[in-house]
Motif scaffolding. Sequence first.
Motif, short mmCIF file in Angstrom:
data_model
loop_
_atom_site.label_atom_id
_atom_site.label_comp_id
_atom_site.label_asym_id
_atom_site.label_seq_id
_atom_site.Cartn_x
_atom_site.Cartn_y
_atom_site.Cartn_z
N SER A 36 4.31 -4.08 -13.74
CA SER A 36 3.44 -3.06 -13.14
C SER A 36 4.31 -2.24 -12.19
CB SER A 36 2.31 -3.76 -12.38
OG SER A 36 1.51 -2.80 -11.74
N GLY A 37 4.28 -0.93 -12.35
CA GLY A 37 5.20 -0.07 -11.60
C GLY A 37 5.22 -0.37 -10.10
N SER A 38 4.02 -0.36 -9.49
CA SER A 38 3.98 -0.52 -8.03
C SER A 38 4.50 -1.88 -7.58
CB SER A 38 2.55 -0.31 -7.53
OG SER A 38 1.68 -1.20 -8.20
N ILE A 56 0.86 -1.19 0.00
CA ILE A 56 0.00 0.00 0.00
C ILE A 56 0.89 1.24 0.00
CG2 ILE A 56 -0.37 -0.20 2.53
CD1 ILE A 56 -2.79 1.41 -0.02
N ALA A 57 0.69 2.07 -1.02
CA ALA A 57 1.54 3.26 -1.14
C ALA A 57 1.10 4.33 -0.14
CB ALA A 57 1.45 3.82 -2.55
N LEU A 58 2.09 4.96 0.48
CA LEU A 58 1.82 6.12 1.35
C LEU A 58 2.05 7.38 0.52
CD1 LEU A 58 3.88 4.66 4.28
CD2 LEU A 58 1.39 4.65 4.10
N SER A 108 -8.42 2.01 -15.22
CA SER A 108 -7.26 1.19 -14.85
C SER A 108 -6.14 2.13 -14.40
CB SER A 108 -6.79 0.38 -16.05
OG SER A 108 -6.18 1.23 -16.98
N SER A 109 -5.19 1.63 -13.58
CA SER A 109 -4.09 2.49 -13.15
C SER A 109 -3.33 3.00 -14.37
CB SER A 109 -3.12 1.72 -12.27
OG SER A 109 -3.75 1.28 -11.14
N THR A 110 -3.14 2.11 -15.34
CA THR A 110 -2.35 2.51 -16.51
C THR A 110 -3.01 3.70 -17.21
OG1 THR A 110 -1.63 0.24 -16.68
CG2 THR A 110 -1.27 1.62 -18.62
N TYR A 118 2.55 6.76 -6.40
CA TYR A 118 3.07 6.79 -7.78
C TYR A 118 1.87 7.05 -8.68
CZ TYR A 118 3.69 3.68 -11.98
OH TYR A 118 3.68 3.10 -13.22
N TRP A 119 1.84 8.19 -9.33
CA TRP A 119 0.69 8.51 -10.20
C TRP A 119 1.20 9.40 -11.32
CZ3 TRP A 119 -3.26 5.65 -10.66
CH2 TRP A 119 -4.43 6.10 -11.25
N GLY A 120 1.54 8.81 -12.43
CA GLY A 120 2.16 9.51 -13.55
C GLY A 120 3.47 8.82 -13.89
N LYS A 121 3.60 8.45 -15.19
CA LYS A 121 4.84 7.75 -15.60
C LYS A 121 5.22 8.11 -17.03
CE LYS A 121 2.37 3.52 -16.91
NZ LYS A 121 2.28 2.08 -16.80
N ARG A 122 6.49 7.82 -17.35
CA ARG A 122 7.01 7.98 -18.72
C ARG A 122 7.41 6.61 -19.22
NH1 ARG A 122 10.24 11.68 -15.78
NH2 ARG A 122 12.03 10.29 -15.81
N THR A 149 -4.92 13.73 -2.33
CA THR A 149 -4.34 14.31 -3.55
C THR A 149 -4.54 13.37 -4.74
OG1 THR A 149 -2.70 15.51 -2.27
CG2 THR A 149 -2.21 15.21 -4.59
N LEU A 150 -4.30 12.07 -4.51
CA LEU A 150 -4.48 11.10 -5.60
C LEU A 150 -5.89 11.20 -6.18
CD1 LEU A 150 -3.59 8.47 -7.15
CD2 LEU A 150 -4.48 7.19 -5.20
N HIS A 151 -6.88 11.27 -5.28
CA HIS A 151 -8.26 11.34 -5.77
C HIS A 151 -8.57 12.71 -6.38
CE1 HIS A 151 -10.05 7.42 -4.59
NE2 HIS A 151 -8.82 7.34 -4.13
C1 DP6 Z 1 -2.68 4.37 -7.11
O1 DP6 Z 1 1.46 0.14 -10.50
O2 DP6 Z 1 -0.97 -0.32 -10.88
O3 DP6 Z 1 -1.79 2.23 -6.59
O4 DP6 Z 1 2.54 0.77 -13.62
O5 DP6 Z 1 0.48 1.09 -14.96
O6 DP6 Z 1 0.82 -1.05 -13.69
P1 DP6 Z 1 1.08 0.44 -13.75
O7 DP6 Z 1 0.31 1.09 -12.52
P2 DP6 Z 1 0.18 0.62 -11.02
O8 DP6 Z 1 -0.21 2.01 -10.33
C2 DP6 Z 1 -0.42 2.07 -8.95
C3 DP6 Z 1 -1.01 3.35 -8.58
C4 DP6 Z 1 -1.45 3.49 -7.14
C5 DP6 Z 1 -0.38 4.16 -6.30
C6 DP6 Z 1 0.83 3.36 -5.93
O9 DP6 Z 1 0.73 2.12 -5.71
O10 DP6 Z 1 1.90 3.98 -5.78
#
Ligand code: DP6
Length: 343
Positions: A146-148, A14-16, A203-205, A19-23, A253-255
């Motif tokens: 998946s980034g997270s 669970i992210a504190l 989706s997160s992506t 991560y929201w935004g990628k290249r 902030t995420l929301h």
């Molecule tokens: C809101 O890792 O699911 O959970 O890299 O596209 O697979 P992709 O995305 P993902 O995004 C997670 C976003 C989040 C915040 C977080 O876990 O940091």
Amino acid sequence: MNTLQAYFKAPSNIALIKYWGKREIQIPENTSISFTLKNCVSKTKIICKNRNADKNISVFFEGKNNEKFVPKIEKMFQLIKPLLPWINDYEFEVHTENSFPHSSGIASSASSMCAIAACLADLNNQMLKKNELNLNLISEMARLGSGSACRSVFPNIAIWGKHSKIPFSNDNYAIDANNFLHENFKNYCDSILIVSNKEKSVSSTAGHGLMKNNPFSKVRFQSANENCILLLNALKNGDYNSFIEITEHEALTLHALMMTSTPSFMLFEAESIAIIKKILEYRNETKTPLCFTLDAGPNVHLLYPKNYKEKVHEFIKNELFQFCYNNEVIHDEMGNGVEAIQQ
Ligand code: DP6
């Protein structure tokens, strides 16, 4: 080659700091920090044989053939090719299952991609006759799925994304951050209040993509990086008040970012807001150091120190159950990261 197989379990996290935004390719726009969970896990076995057919990946989810997961895993394997040059010469059967119910709305991509990455690193060791698992390689391969997922490798707490003030932090793989954990934050608990069992409406992506045109994105990436330092200081000093303030600010902030994207998304349900209000009221009245965080969906994660567990469970039963779908709550806590399963 004889058939090789690897079997691993990996947790969700669970992210504190979110991560929201990628290249391209799977590079985060800001540094993120997460707690690794213990009970929400994926168990994955990969069987690897010489390739005979055109199609080289088949996926079995909870015992049944599942075509839906194949494209995401195929994409991950293509991205991994520079790290494991042999990958296209083999055929893979991926057998995977989750400990958490499918109906819980919990995203399984972090745990499943991390478990797949661990299996691949182990298969690589078997081919090269090596023994030691390379956690950085697992994290890097998990990130490409998946980034997270790259943060799920390490126990308790991990940091991902280059930060000028955090030594060894980098964009390719997550790093272990246990040296930042004060006694107050050891064995921290996370009770996941399930508000809805529906699939996510974005989706997160796709959500990450929306940050490209979000008018607040620049400010956001900067403030996330500032929040990382504030959070690490709070964790190091055992400072619950600052931890609570930063964690809740990040969740909201995420929301807010989703609400200010085009198109916009409102991922709260009425019950999510009712739960958040109850948590704030309870904290005010009892001075218990609990707080909430959110993923990209309506479920609410309730975070608290382990020594408040009984009291908080009582609070959940009396005040929060009523807002949960089917009274469903998943009680979790910090855990070990990726682990081999003996076959
Ligand atoms: C809101 O890792 O699911 O959970 O890299 O596209 O697979 P992709 O995305 P993902 O995004 C997670 C976003 C989040 C915040 C977080 O876990 O940091």
